[in-house]
Every structure is written in structure tokens, then in C-alpha cells.
Motif scaffolding. Structure first.
Motif, PDB file in Angstrom:
ATOM      1  N   GLY A 206      11.195 -12.066  -8.498  1.00 28.82           N
ATOM      2  CA  GLY A 206      11.142 -13.502  -8.766  1.00 28.82           C
ATOM      3  C   GLY A 206      11.861 -14.343  -7.731  1.00 28.82           C
ATOM      4  N   LEU A 207      12.244 -13.729  -6.596  1.00 35.55           N
ATOM      5  CA  LEU A 207      13.084 -14.418  -5.613  1.00 35.55           C
ATOM      6  C   LEU A 207      12.360 -14.860  -4.351  1.00 35.55           C
ATOM      7  N   THR A 208      11.237 -14.231  -4.016  1.00 35.31           N
ATOM      8  CA  THR A 208      10.609 -14.527  -2.734  1.00 35.31           C
ATOM      9  C   THR A 208       9.123 -14.170  -2.752  1.00 35.31           C
ATOM     10  N   SER A 209       8.425 -14.603  -1.718  1.00 32.81           N
ATOM     11  CA  SER A 209       7.050 -14.182  -1.474  1.00 32.81           C
ATOM     12  C   SER A 209       7.097 -12.814  -0.795  1.00 32.81           C
ATOM     13  N   ILE A 210       5.920 -12.176  -0.632  1.00 31.66           N
ATOM     14  CA  ILE A 210       5.928 -10.824  -0.071  1.00 31.66           C
ATOM     15  C   ILE A 210       5.350 -10.772   1.345  1.00 31.66           C
ATOM     16  N   PHE A 211       4.101 -11.221   1.544  1.00 29.59           N
ATOM     17  CA  PHE A 211       3.472 -11.119   2.861  1.00 29.59           C
ATOM     18  C   PHE A 211       2.917 -12.469   3.308  1.00 29.59           C
ATOM     19  N   HIS A 212       2.905 -12.662   4.644  1.00 26.66           N
ATOM     20  CA  HIS A 212       2.295 -13.851   5.251  1.00 26.66           C
ATOM     21  C   HIS A 212       1.495 -13.398   6.469  1.00 26.66           C
ATOM     22  N   LEU A 213       0.207 -13.714   6.464  1.00 23.83           N
ATOM     23  CA  LEU A 213      -0.641 -13.501   7.632  1.00 23.83           C
ATOM     24  C   LEU A 213      -0.751 -14.845   8.322  1.00 23.83           C
ATOM     25  N   SER A 214      -0.280 -14.923   9.570  1.00 20.14           N
ATOM     26  CA  SER A 214      -0.152 -16.232  10.199  1.00 20.14           C
ATOM     27  C   SER A 214      -0.934 -16.414  11.494  1.00 20.14           C
ATOM     28  N   LEU A 215      -1.512 -15.346  12.037  1.00 19.03           N
ATOM     29  CA  LEU A 215      -2.262 -15.462  13.288  1.00 19.03           C
ATOM     30  C   LEU A 215      -3.683 -14.940  13.123  1.00 19.03           C
ATOM     31  N   PRO A 216      -4.641 -15.477  13.895  1.00 16.63           N
ATOM     32  CA  PRO A 216      -6.024 -15.015  13.793  1.00 16.63           C
ATOM     33  C   PRO A 216      -6.181 -13.523  14.071  1.00 16.63           C
TER      34      PRO A 216
ATOM     35  N   ASN B  84      -4.182 -11.170  13.001  1.00 16.98           N
ATOM     36  CA  ASN B  84      -3.670 -10.358  11.895  1.00 16.98           C
ATOM     37  C   ASN B  84      -4.824  -9.720  11.132  1.00 16.98           C
ATOM     38  N   ASN B  85      -4.732  -8.414  10.914  1.00 12.57           N
ATOM     39  CA  ASN B  85      -5.740  -7.650  10.184  1.00 12.57           C
ATOM     40  C   ASN B  85      -4.972  -6.699   9.268  1.00 12.57           C
ATOM     41  N   VAL B  86      -4.868  -7.058   7.985  1.00 11.50           N
ATOM     42  CA  VAL B  86      -4.024  -6.322   7.047  1.00 11.50           C
ATOM     43  C   VAL B  86      -4.855  -5.855   5.860  1.00 11.50           C
ATOM     44  N   THR B  87      -4.697  -4.587   5.508  1.00 10.96           N
ATOM     45  CA  THR B  87      -5.322  -4.017   4.322  1.00 10.96           C
ATOM     46  C   THR B  87      -4.224  -3.579   3.368  1.00 10.96           C
ATOM     47  N   LEU B  88      -4.344  -3.972   2.119  1.00 11.33           N
ATOM     48  CA  LEU B  88      -3.449  -3.518   1.063  1.00 11.33           C
ATOM     49  C   LEU B  88      -4.292  -2.677   0.118  1.00 11.33           C
ATOM     50  N   ARG B  89      -3.834  -1.446  -0.166  1.00 13.58           N
ATOM     51  CA  ARG B  89      -4.640  -0.529  -0.973  1.00 13.58           C
ATOM     52  C   ARG B  89      -3.754   0.177  -2.002  1.00 13.58           C
ATOM     53  N   GLY B  90      -4.180   0.100  -3.276  1.00 14.13           N
ATOM     54  CA  GLY B  90      -3.506   0.848  -4.328  1.00 14.13           C
ATOM     55  C   GLY B  90      -2.114   0.369  -4.662  1.00 14.13           C
TER      56      GLY B  90
ATOM     57  N   LEU C 248      -7.171 -11.771   8.747  1.00 14.74           N
ATOM     58  CA  LEU C 248      -8.052 -11.073   7.824  1.00 14.74           C
ATOM     59  C   LEU C 248      -7.229 -10.234   6.854  1.00 14.74           C
ATOM     60  N   LEU C 249      -7.461 -10.444   5.558  1.00 18.14           N
ATOM     61  CA  LEU C 249      -6.819  -9.665   4.509  1.00 18.14           C
ATOM     62  C   LEU C 249      -7.892  -8.921   3.733  1.00 18.14           C
ATOM     63  N   SER C 250      -7.704  -7.599   3.568  1.00 16.24           N
ATOM     64  CA  SER C 250      -8.593  -6.790   2.733  1.00 16.24           C
ATOM     65  C   SER C 250      -7.761  -6.184   1.621  1.00 16.24           C
ATOM     66  N   LEU C 251      -8.310  -6.235   0.403  1.00 18.02           N
ATOM     67  CA  LEU C 251      -7.631  -5.683  -0.767  1.00 18.02           C
ATOM     68  C   LEU C 251      -8.502  -4.629  -1.400  1.00 18.02           C
ATOM     69  N   ARG C 252      -7.882  -3.515  -1.791  1.00 19.85           N
ATOM     70  CA  ARG C 252      -8.599  -2.453  -2.488  1.00 19.85           C
ATOM     71  C   ARG C 252      -7.686  -1.898  -3.575  1.00 19.85           C
ATOM     72  N   ASP C 253      -8.150  -1.970  -4.804  1.00 19.50           N
ATOM     73  CA  ASP C 253      -7.428  -1.389  -5.936  1.00 19.50           C
ATOM     74  C   ASP C 253      -5.993  -1.900  -6.053  1.00 19.50           C
ATOM     75  N   CYS C 254      -5.817  -3.204  -5.895  1.00 23.79           N
ATOM     76  CA  CYS C 254      -4.486  -3.818  -6.032  1.00 23.79           C
ATOM     77  C   CYS C 254      -4.424  -4.645  -7.311  1.00 23.79           C
ATOM     78  N   ARG C 255      -3.214  -4.752  -7.855  1.00 25.70           N
ATOM     79  CA  ARG C 255      -2.976  -5.619  -9.010  1.00 25.70           C
ATOM     80  C   ARG C 255      -1.839  -6.562  -8.673  1.00 25.70           C
ATOM     81  N   PHE C 256      -1.932  -7.768  -9.241  1.00 31.09           N
ATOM     82  CA  PHE C 256      -0.915  -8.797  -9.053  1.00 31.09           C
ATOM     83  C   PHE C 256      -0.427  -9.204 -10.432  1.00 31.09           C
ATOM     84  N   THR C 257       0.903  -9.165 -10.647  1.00 33.78           N
ATOM     85  CA  THR C 257       1.454  -9.530 -11.949  1.00 33.78           C
ATOM     86  C   THR C 257       2.667 -10.426 -11.774  1.00 33.78           C
ATOM     87  N   GLN C 258       2.832 -11.335 -12.710  1.00 32.87           N
ATOM     88  CA  GLN C 258       4.032 -12.178 -12.790  1.00 32.87           C
ATOM     89  C   GLN C 258       4.363 -12.890 -11.479  1.00 32.87           C
ATOM     90  N   CYS C 259       3.364 -13.483 -10.829  1.00 35.59           N
ATOM     91  CA  CYS C 259       3.573 -14.208  -9.575  1.00 35.59           C
ATOM     92  C   CYS C 259       3.496 -15.710  -9.840  1.00 35.59           C
TER      93      CYS C 259
END
Length: 143
Positions: free
Chosen positions: A76-86, A88-94, A118-129
């Protein structure tokens, strides 16, 4: 093990600090893909506002952060990730991204803010944000 090309790095909680591992990805060349493998079902503390959110702005390589139910808890204290440049190519999985809070400027995208890249998500969950816009994910125009 952390080489480049198609590299893999296993991050064992709590021995490994996820932040330090992600910073190592900045050393990889633009044509590389860095895979960071988290321990299955482990919880990683990403609540230190002096370290998080992690901005991928200095990272040229593609980055994949992979877990099998691994939890990134911002407390509850901060954000987690920031993609700031064209480039950036980040995948979050599981992953479970939880308790993220965009309490600091720009107040958007508590778990992930995409202002470019570019952000790609696979099998991720987001809770209490919590955020003004995009409690889990916010994509700013042009992102």
C-alpha cells in the motif's frame, strides 16, 4: 547465472532482491531478452518507496519477469513498475501484483504505469491496487 542474448536469472526469495535483479537487466544490450524467473508462490516485498516503482527507462533489452503465482506486494506504499520509453518491452507472466498505490505523481497506474513502450501480460492477477486512474494498469496517451 546472468548472461546476455537469451538470458535467464533465477531470483530466489528472500535471498535475491528483485530490484537489484531488475537493475542488472539494464546492462543487457538492446538485442537481448532477459528472463527473470521468480520462485513459485513466493512473496517479494516491493514496498520501499526509495526503490519502487522501478522505471524501465534505462533498460534497452526486452525483459520478462516470470513467476508461478509469485506475489509482488507493495504494502500500500508505492507503485511497482513504470514503462517510460518507446524501447521498453516488458512481459509479466504468472504474477500477482498486490497492494500497489499510486500515491505519488503522476497518481496513475498503481501496479503498472505505461507512458511509453510495450507491456505484455500473461496469467497475472491484480488485487488491492489504488490510483486516480488505472488502479491496476494505466496507459497514458502515446503509451
Amino acid at each position: 547465472m546472468f548472461g546476455f542474448g537469451m538470458s535467464r536469472h533465477r531470483c530466489a526469495s528472500p535471498v535475491c532482491t528483485l530490484h537489484a535483479t531488475l537493475l542488472r537487466a539494464q546492462e543487457a544490450p538492446a538485442n537481448a531478452t532477459v528472463r527473470i524467473l521468480l520462485e513459485p508462490n513466493a512473496t517479494y516485498d516491493v514496498s520501499d518507496p526509495s526503490l519502487w516503482p522501478l522505471d524501465f527507462g534505462a533498460t534497452s533489452a526486452a525483459v520478462s519477469v516470470e513467476g508461478d503465482g509469485s506475489v509482488l506486494d507493495a504494502g500500500g506504499l508505492t507503485s511497482i513498475f513504470h514503462l517510460s520509453l518507446p524501447t521498453n518491452n516488458v512481459t509479466l507472466r504468472g504474477l500477482v501484483l498486490t497492494n500497489a498505490n499510486a500515491a505519488r505523481f503522476p497518481f496513475d497506474g498503481a501496479a503498472v504505469l505505461v507512458s511509453s513502450g510495450l507491456l505484455s501480460l500473461r496469467d497475472c492477477r491484480f488485487t488491492q491496487c489504488a490510483a486516480n486512474r488505472g488502479a491496476a494498469i494505466a496507459v497514458l496517451s502515446g503509451g
